[in-house]
Design an enzyme around this catalytic site. Structure first.
Site, PDB file in Angstrom:
ATOM      1  N   SER A 105       0.833  -1.198   0.000  1.00 16.55           N
ATOM      2  CA  SER A 105       0.000   0.000   0.000  1.00 16.55           C
ATOM      3  C   SER A 105       0.876   1.260   0.000  1.00 16.55           C
ATOM      4  O   SER A 105       1.667   1.464  -0.917  1.00 16.55           O
ATOM      5  CB  SER A 105      -0.965  -0.051   1.189  1.00 16.55           C
ATOM      6  OG  SER A 105      -2.012   0.885   1.043  1.00 16.55           O
ATOM      7  N   ASP A 198      -9.781  -3.743  -5.833  1.00 18.26           N
ATOM      8  CA  ASP A 198      -8.960  -2.742  -5.148  1.00 18.26           C
ATOM      9  C   ASP A 198      -8.818  -1.523  -6.059  1.00 18.26           C
ATOM     10  O   ASP A 198      -8.483  -1.663  -7.244  1.00 18.26           O
ATOM     11  CB  ASP A 198      -7.595  -3.372  -4.868  1.00 18.26           C
ATOM     12  CG  ASP A 198      -6.682  -2.528  -4.015  1.00 18.26           C
ATOM     13  OD1 ASP A 198      -6.850  -1.293  -3.971  1.00 18.26           O
ATOM     14  OD2 ASP A 198      -5.774  -3.114  -3.399  1.00 18.26           O
ATOM     15  N   HIS A 228      -8.239  -4.866  -1.126  1.00 20.70           N
ATOM     16  CA  HIS A 228      -6.952  -4.267  -0.797  1.00 20.70           C
ATOM     17  C   HIS A 228      -6.220  -5.102   0.252  1.00 20.70           C
ATOM     18  O   HIS A 228      -6.814  -5.550   1.238  1.00 20.70           O
ATOM     19  CB  HIS A 228      -7.183  -2.848  -0.275  1.00 20.70           C
ATOM     20  CG  HIS A 228      -5.939  -2.039  -0.132  1.00 20.70           C
ATOM     21  ND1 HIS A 228      -5.086  -1.787  -1.195  1.00 20.70           N
ATOM     22  CD2 HIS A 228      -5.394  -1.406   0.938  1.00 20.70           C
ATOM     23  CE1 HIS A 228      -4.086  -1.040  -0.779  1.00 20.70           C
ATOM     24  NE2 HIS A 228      -4.237  -0.798   0.510  1.00 20.70           N
TER      25      HIS A 228
END
Length: 253
Positions: A105, A198, A228
């Protein structure tokens, strides 16, 4: 509790805590630097530590985890260069072919931005592995529009607010902020994991296309219907992704 057969240490590196997790027995020159995600404003989580432990156990590498300062104290302009310096020192000591970088991320943004800057210093890492990375902090890809209503994890208003703290006045199209805008020529082997639900998925597709066009050895793991950070979750798809990740990071470039 630390699993049997692993050891952990911590030291200060440039004012940051730097953890090192490795097997208790044996020695290796392989190093993996892991940059945790958390929207640049959240600290490392138990699921992220579980990934670190698995990679140390399964790859035999020593996994280094820098606890970088969070926004607004830590910014792209201060954190990324210090990560580059850590990677540069490791490459000088153990050889760039023994050093990999991994990030999820927001940590994926830091990892790729750092790998590109290190490439500019003539050091090509063994592997750059990205888990659902933030690649373009403007979040302006029109393909995100269709995904956002069904993404239960990420929404653009909150991400943009955190990204503004993180970039601290730097332009959104600077590679130190949004590595999707960087030149991929000469980057070492790249692996990207992302789920199709995502909102980072469209930019991951663009990154893979751009890297392949630049001749970068690229592996793209797209998980249908996954959310995600699915590789961190205790689900079959997550476990499979972690096994694959360990195989890649434990292999020669």
């Amino acid at each position: 509790m630390l699993p049997r057969g692993l050891e952990i240490g911590v030291e200060q590196d440039g004012g940051w805590p730097l953890y090192e997790v490795a097997r208790s027995a044996g020695s290796t020159e392989r190093r993996i630097v892991y940059l945790h995600g958390g929207t640049w404003i959240n600290q490392i989580s138990p699921l992220q530590w579980q990934l670190v432990l698995k990679l140390a156990a399964d790859t035999g590498s020593r996994v280094l985890v820098p606890i970088y300062p969070l926004a607004p104290q830590g910014t792209a302009g201060t954190v990324v260069p210090q990560v580059v310096d850590l990677l540069r020192r490791l490459a000088a000591t153990y050889g760039a072919g023994n050093v990999s970088v991994l990030g999820d991320s927001a940590g994926g943004q830091i990892a790729l931005s750092a790998a590109l800057l290190l490439r500019d210093l003539q050091a090509v890492l063994a592997h750059t592995v990205l888990i659902c990375p933030a690649l373009d902090l403007s979040l302006s890809n029109p393909a995100i529009d269709a995904l956002e209503p069904n993404d239960k994890w990420l929404v653009r208003p909150g991400l943009r607010a955190a990204a503004d703290l993180w970039r601290d006045g730097l332009r959104l199209d600077e590679p130190i902020v949004s590595p999707l805008f960087g030149n991929m020529d000469g980057l070492g082997p790249l692996t990207v994991f992302v789920g199709t639900r995502d909102i980072t998925h469209p930019d991951c597709e663009l990154l893979v296309s751009k890297a392949q066009a630049a001749g970068v050895h690229t592996i793209f793991h797209q998980a249908p219907g996954m959310v995600h950070l699915y590789p961190l979750l205790p689900i079959p798809e997550g476990r499979a992704a972690r096994r694959t990740m360990a195989e890649i990071l434990g292999s020669d470039p």
